[in-house]
Design an enzyme around this catalytic site. Structure first.
Site, PDB file in Angstrom:
ATOM      1  N   SER A   1       0.836  -1.213   0.000  1.00 54.06           N
ATOM      2  CA  SER A   1       0.000   0.000   0.000  1.00 54.06           C
ATOM      3  C   SER A   1       0.863   1.251   0.000  1.00 54.06           C
ATOM      4  O   SER A   1       2.055   1.219   0.319  1.00 54.06           O
ATOM      5  CB  SER A   1      -0.938   0.001   1.209  1.00 54.06           C
ATOM      6  OG  SER A   1      -0.197  -0.006   2.415  1.00 54.06           O
ATOM      7  N   ASP A   2       0.214   2.348  -0.343  1.00 53.36           N
ATOM      8  CA  ASP A   2       0.890   3.644  -0.303  1.00 53.36           C
ATOM      9  C   ASP A   2      -0.153   4.724  -0.039  1.00 53.36           C
ATOM     10  O   ASP A   2      -1.275   4.661  -0.545  1.00 53.36           O
ATOM     11  CB  ASP A   2       1.609   3.937  -1.615  1.00 53.36           C
ATOM     12  CG  ASP A   2       2.525   5.141  -1.492  1.00 53.36           C
ATOM     13  OD1 ASP A   2       3.635   4.974  -0.958  1.00 53.36           O
ATOM     14  OD2 ASP A   2       2.126   6.251  -1.895  1.00 53.36           O
ATOM     15  N   THR A   3       0.246   5.695   0.765  1.00 56.55           N
ATOM     16  CA  THR A   3      -0.637   6.821   1.094  1.00 56.55           C
ATOM     17  C   THR A   3       0.039   8.126   0.699  1.00 56.55           C
ATOM     18  O   THR A   3       1.211   8.331   0.987  1.00 56.55           O
ATOM     19  CB  THR A   3      -0.954   6.850   2.601  1.00 56.55           C
ATOM     20  OG1 THR A   3      -1.641   5.649   2.971  1.00 56.55           O
ATOM     21  CG2 THR A   3      -1.838   8.049   2.948  1.00 56.55           C
TER      22      THR A   3
ATOM     23  N   SER B   1      -3.808   3.766  -1.617  1.00 58.10           N
ATOM     24  CA  SER B   1      -4.009   2.671  -2.562  1.00 58.10           C
ATOM     25  C   SER B   1      -3.487   1.393  -1.938  1.00 58.10           C
ATOM     26  O   SER B   1      -2.471   1.398  -1.238  1.00 58.10           O
ATOM     27  CB  SER B   1      -3.272   2.941  -3.870  1.00 58.10           C
ATOM     28  OG  SER B   1      -3.805   4.074  -4.527  1.00 58.10           O
TER      29      SER B   1
END
Length: 201
Positions: free
Chosen positions: A77-79, A114
């Site tokens: 994930s990545d924010t 995501s």
């Protein structure tokens, strides 16, 4: 049957060192294996908003793909914080953290997370956007927060669950958990779909 019982035949691999993301899975009653690999988090400049976090979440999955076995479910994930048509990542130092919070002060921004789910046969990426409304923050409040909480591991230089969120955020539109670091509802629902879709080995 609850997911934590149905998923016993699967191995969930969480490729994240974030203690907040790890805690979410514990709270859901799901056991995960933490598997970390270094990735250079760079993206093409043409990407916009969720395209950036989608790209980075998928990028983080690449070093793990050759190691996946049957019934492994890899989660990456990545924010990002999207503000004034640019992405704010994690601050590198105190001055960057202060500058980020000054730019967010008195404005609305978007927190976009995501999440990429990868198995030996499927790759699925979802994203969620939350609108966050900050009051006008004083310099004293910003400096106190940065020096006390050292938010260098957080996109946009703040954690909504911390002091700055309690005194500085007027309202949000969307998932609170997404701002903390993971759109938990969507993650849980997607895991249910993957478990239902994939045959047991």
């Amino acid at each position: 049957m609850l997911l934590n019982k149905r998923i016993k035949n699967y191995n969930i691999i969480l490729a994240s060192g974030s203690p907040r993301r790890q805690q979410f899975f514990k709270d859901l009653g799901l056991e995960v294996e933490i598997r970390l690999k270094k990735v250079v988090e760079e993206y093409p400049p043409r990407l916009y908003q969720f395209e950036i976090s989608d790209y980075l979440a998928q990028l983080k999955a690449l070093p793990h793909k050759d190691e996946l076995r049957e019934n492994d479910i890899l989660i990456t994930s990545d924010t990002i914080v999207w503000h004034q048509s640019k992405a704010l990542g994690k601050p590198n130092n105190r001055s960057e953290a202060i500058a980020m919070l000054k730019s967010l002060s008195g404005h609305t921004h978007q927190v976009i997370t995501s999440v990429c789910f990868t198995t030996t046969t499927v790759e699925k990426t979802l994203n969620h956007t939350t609108n966050v409304y900050f009051k006008i923050l004083s310099d004293e409040e910003i400096i106190y927060y940065v020096d006390t909480y050292e938010p260098y591991d957080k996109a946009g230089a703040y954690g909504i669950q911390e002091w700055i969120g309690q005194i500085g955020i007027e309202k949000i539109e969307g998932s609170f958990f997404n701002v903390v670091g993971l759109p938990v509802f969507e993650v849980y629902r997607t895991l249910e779909e993957l478990v239902n879709f994939r045959p047991k080995q």
